[in-house]
Design an enzyme around this catalytic site. Structure first.
Site, PDB file in Angstrom:
ATOM      1  N   CYS A 114       0.819  -1.223   0.000  1.00 12.12           N
ATOM      2  CA  CYS A 114       0.000   0.000   0.000  1.00 12.12           C
ATOM      3  C   CYS A 114       0.848   1.266   0.000  1.00 12.12           C
ATOM      4  O   CYS A 114       0.318   2.366  -0.147  1.00 12.12           O
ATOM      5  CB  CYS A 114      -0.956  -0.017   1.183  1.00 12.12           C
ATOM      6  SG  CYS A 114      -2.031  -1.456   1.164  1.00 12.12           S
ATOM      7  N   HIS A 255      -3.130   7.023   2.271  1.00 13.12           N
ATOM      8  CA  HIS A 255      -3.595   5.734   1.761  1.00 13.12           C
ATOM      9  C   HIS A 255      -4.963   5.458   2.394  1.00 13.12           C
ATOM     10  O   HIS A 255      -5.127   5.555   3.615  1.00 13.12           O
ATOM     11  CB  HIS A 255      -2.578   4.649   2.115  1.00 13.12           C
ATOM     12  CG  HIS A 255      -3.120   3.275   1.979  1.00 13.12           C
ATOM     13  ND1 HIS A 255      -3.772   2.861   0.837  1.00 13.12           N
ATOM     14  CD2 HIS A 255      -3.132   2.226   2.837  1.00 13.12           C
ATOM     15  CE1 HIS A 255      -4.155   1.615   1.010  1.00 13.12           C
ATOM     16  NE2 HIS A 255      -3.791   1.202   2.207  1.00 13.12           N
ATOM     17  N   ASN A 285     -10.157  -0.233   0.592  1.00 15.88           N
ATOM     18  CA  ASN A 285      -8.700  -0.114   0.508  1.00 15.88           C
ATOM     19  C   ASN A 285      -8.232  -0.736  -0.817  1.00 15.88           C
ATOM     20  O   ASN A 285      -8.266  -1.951  -0.975  1.00 15.88           O
ATOM     21  CB  ASN A 285      -8.092  -0.849   1.714  1.00 15.88           C
ATOM     22  CG  ASN A 285      -6.583  -0.879   1.699  1.00 15.88           C
ATOM     23  OD1 ASN A 285      -5.944  -0.619   0.690  1.00 15.88           O
ATOM     24  ND2 ASN A 285      -6.001  -1.196   2.842  1.00 15.88           N
TER      25      ASN A 285
HETATM   26  N1  COA Z   1     -17.852  -7.900  11.400  1.00 12.97           N
HETATM   27  C1  COA Z   1     -18.265  -8.053  12.651  1.00 12.97           C
HETATM   28  N2  COA Z   1     -17.437  -8.292  13.673  1.00 12.97           N
HETATM   29  C2  COA Z   1     -16.133  -8.384  13.398  1.00 12.97           C
HETATM   30  C3  COA Z   1     -15.623  -8.258  12.093  1.00 12.97           C
HETATM   31  C4  COA Z   1     -16.542  -7.995  11.068  1.00 12.97           C
HETATM   32  N3  COA Z   1     -16.164  -7.839   9.785  1.00 12.97           N
HETATM   33  N4  COA Z   1     -14.287  -8.377  12.123  1.00 12.97           N
HETATM   34  C5  COA Z   1     -13.962  -8.597  13.405  1.00 12.97           C
HETATM   35  N5  COA Z   1     -15.071  -8.609  14.180  1.00 12.97           N
HETATM   36  C6  COA Z   1     -15.183  -8.808  15.612  1.00 12.97           C
HETATM   37  C7  COA Z   1     -13.998  -9.510  16.201  1.00 12.97           C
HETATM   38  O1  COA Z   1     -14.150 -10.912  16.099  1.00 12.97           O
HETATM   39  C8  COA Z   1     -14.042  -9.036  17.621  1.00 12.97           C
HETATM   40  O2  COA Z   1     -15.022  -9.769  18.332  1.00 12.97           O
HETATM   41  P1  COA Z   1     -14.751 -10.248  19.844  1.00 12.97           P
HETATM   42  O3  COA Z   1     -14.604  -8.961  20.614  1.00 12.97           O
HETATM   43  O4  COA Z   1     -15.974 -11.037  20.145  1.00 12.97           O
HETATM   44  O5  COA Z   1     -13.484 -11.035  19.768  1.00 12.97           O
HETATM   45  C9  COA Z   1     -14.560  -7.609  17.520  1.00 12.97           C
HETATM   46  O6  COA Z   1     -15.212  -7.539  16.241  1.00 12.97           O
HETATM   47  C10 COA Z   1     -13.454  -6.589  17.567  1.00 12.97           C
HETATM   48  O7  COA Z   1     -12.440  -6.973  16.666  1.00 12.97           O
HETATM   49  P2  COA Z   1     -11.134  -6.170  16.506  1.00 12.97           P
HETATM   50  O8  COA Z   1     -10.224  -6.872  15.549  1.00 12.97           O
HETATM   51  O9  COA Z   1     -10.603  -5.830  17.866  1.00 12.97           O
HETATM   52  O10 COA Z   1     -11.709  -4.840  15.829  1.00 12.97           O
HETATM   53  P3  COA Z   1     -11.010  -3.496  15.569  1.00 12.97           P
HETATM   54  O11 COA Z   1     -11.717  -2.422  16.272  1.00 12.97           O
HETATM   55  O12 COA Z   1      -9.527  -3.584  15.754  1.00 12.97           O
HETATM   56  O13 COA Z   1     -11.287  -3.312  14.014  1.00 12.97           O
HETATM   57  C11 COA Z   1     -10.167  -3.468  11.916  1.00 12.97           C
HETATM   58  C12 COA Z   1     -10.768  -4.235  13.090  1.00 12.97           C
HETATM   59  C13 COA Z   1      -9.586  -4.475  10.942  1.00 12.97           C
HETATM   60  C14 COA Z   1     -11.273  -2.691  11.242  1.00 12.97           C
HETATM   61  C15 COA Z   1      -9.078  -2.500  12.445  1.00 12.97           C
HETATM   62  O14 COA Z   1      -8.216  -3.177  13.338  1.00 12.97           O
HETATM   63  C16 COA Z   1      -8.262  -1.883  11.347  1.00 12.97           C
HETATM   64  O15 COA Z   1      -8.786  -1.191  10.505  1.00 12.97           O
HETATM   65  N6  COA Z   1      -6.936  -2.092  11.351  1.00 12.97           N
HETATM   66  C17 COA Z   1      -6.088  -1.597  10.307  1.00 12.97           C
HETATM   67  C18 COA Z   1      -6.195  -2.533   9.131  1.00 12.97           C
HETATM   68  C19 COA Z   1      -5.692  -1.940   7.858  1.00 12.97           C
HETATM   69  O16 COA Z   1      -5.930  -0.801   7.552  1.00 12.97           O
HETATM   70  N7  COA Z   1      -4.990  -2.771   7.071  1.00 12.97           N
HETATM   71  C20 COA Z   1      -4.477  -2.410   5.811  1.00 12.97           C
HETATM   72  C21 COA Z   1      -3.320  -1.483   5.966  1.00 12.97           C
HETATM   73  S1  COA Z   1      -2.620  -1.148   4.429  1.00 12.97           S
END
Ligand code: COA
Length: 330
Positions: A114, A255, A285
């Site tokens: 990215c 990004h 993304n």
């Molecule tokens: N729908 C519903 N629930 C979801 C889910 C989805 N698509 N994905 C994860 N969950 C759940 C998890 O299982 C977790 O449940 P639990 O509390 O029962 O274990 C809960 O939601 C929280 O998950 P978590 O991973 O802690 O969420 P988060 O707030 O960190 O959000 C992302 C997840 C991926 C949106 C976030 O971490 C993020 O955007 N990170 C950066 C990723 C990124 O940009 N990557 C590319 C970079 S180039």
């Protein structure tokens, strides 16, 4: 060395026709429109179908960038394709060169996930600075839908496909004002698309690994933490090299990974919301395509005008991150 400047003289972008909105994703994985929208800001994404190609999308974006620059493909000296998802593992830039009819241009792929567009922009600029080439096409394009595990709700909600391109040209004044690039391979485990060769015995005692890739693997929390900490730092460094202060930035193009990351970075840098370009609600993304796609839309909407100062920053797998500060137009 001669004092050669660089200008970004045109942009273009292209998207596949197929939409997938959050509601449709609920039929694939246990998720909801509300969860995806509040955690990421993404509402829908575009996906290439089986008959569409990365090089086809990238060629379309390139043709628009070349046209808006007022040059012809035959004038291009160099084509750099930033992608992690080529049609051909040997590289897709040459196919784009052929489709454009840019017979004079040397063409190659560059992989920095990215961050690919920012890394590519800086790479392209070095060829111009040294006087070797004058007209360069820089493309960011990715089709991560091919490599996502559509059963993994932690990743499949994030990504979409697209392509964006710009033309860079030698110029009297230098419009690439400053940059900073960074890599940290010790954090590679947090986001990767790793080759996992299948053990194959060719002959007794002669073993090889047959090519095979795992889908995208990500630790979302770690990537989030990394982005929010490192992106403001790298923009600060690039501003320092440009001898500019943050209030002199007209537009921030990050990004397009997650609206919460965009908001947090802008807040840390004290950049007001109206200067932050965001189109991730529509496209998700799109990896190396996201910055040139957002740039092209903002230029075509008349938001970014000639002489505006743009801070662009990419971040992602590698891990890699970087920022480039440039003034739009000649
Ligand atoms: N729908 C519903 N629930 C979801 C889910 C989805 N698509 N994905 C994860 N969950 C759940 C998890 O299982 C977790 O449940 P639990 O509390 O029962 O274990 C809960 O939601 C929280 O998950 P978590 O991973 O802690 O969420 P988060 O707030 O960190 O959000 C992302 C997840 C991926 C949106 C976030 O971490 C993020 O955007 N990170 C950066 C990723 C990124 O940009 N990557 C590319 C970079 S180039």
């Amino acid at each position: 060395m001669q004092n050669i400047g660089i200008a970004i003289t045109g942009s273009g972008s292209a998207l596949p026709a197929t939409f997938l909105d959050n509601q449709a994703l609920t039929k694939l994985v246990d998720t909801s429109d509300e969860w995806i929208t509040t955690r990421t800001g993404i509402r829908q994404r575009r996906l290439v179908n089986q008959s569409e190609s990365l090089s086809g999308l990238a060629t379309l974006a390139s043709q628009k960038a070349i046209a808006s620059s007022g040059i012809s493909p035959q004038e291009l000296d160099l084509i750099i394709l930033a992608t992690s998802t080529p049609d051909d593992m040997f590289g897709s830039a040459c196919q784009i060169q052929a489709q454009l009819g840019a017979h004079k241009a040397v063409a190659f792929d560059l992989t920095a996930a990215c961050s690919g567009f920012v890394f590519g922009l800086v790479t392209a600029a070095q060829y111009i600075k040294t006087g070797v080439y004058k007209k360069v096409l820089m493309i960011g394009a990715d089709v991560l839908s091919r490599w996502v595990d559509w059963q993994d709700r932690g990743t499949c909600i994030l990504f979409g496909d697209g392509a964006g391109a710009v033309v860079l040209q030698a110029n009297e004044s230098d419009r690439l004002l400053g940059f900073e690039l960074k890599s940290d391979g010790t954090q590679n485990k947090y986001l990767n698309l790793a080759c996992t060769p299948e053990p194959t015995e060719l002959l007794p005692g002669v073993h090889v690994g047959k090519g095979n890739f795992q889908p995208i693997t990500m630790n979302g929390k770690e990537v989030y933490r990394f982005a929010v900490q490192k992106v403001p730092e790298v923009i600060d460094k690039a501003l320092f090299h440009a001898n500019l202060t943050v209030d002199q930035i007209d537009w921030l193009i990050l990004h397009q990974a997650n609206q919460r990351i965009l908001d947090a970075v802008a807040q840390r840098l004290n950049i007001p919301e109206h200067k932050v370009i965001s189109n991730l609600a529509e496209y998700g993304n799109t990896s190396a395509a996201s910055i040139p796609l957002a740039l092209d839309e903002a230029v075509r909407q008349g938001k970014i005008k000639p002489n505006d100062i743009v801070a662009a920053s990419g971040f992602g797998a590698g891990l890699t991150w970087g920022a480039a500060i440039f003034q739009w137009g000649r």
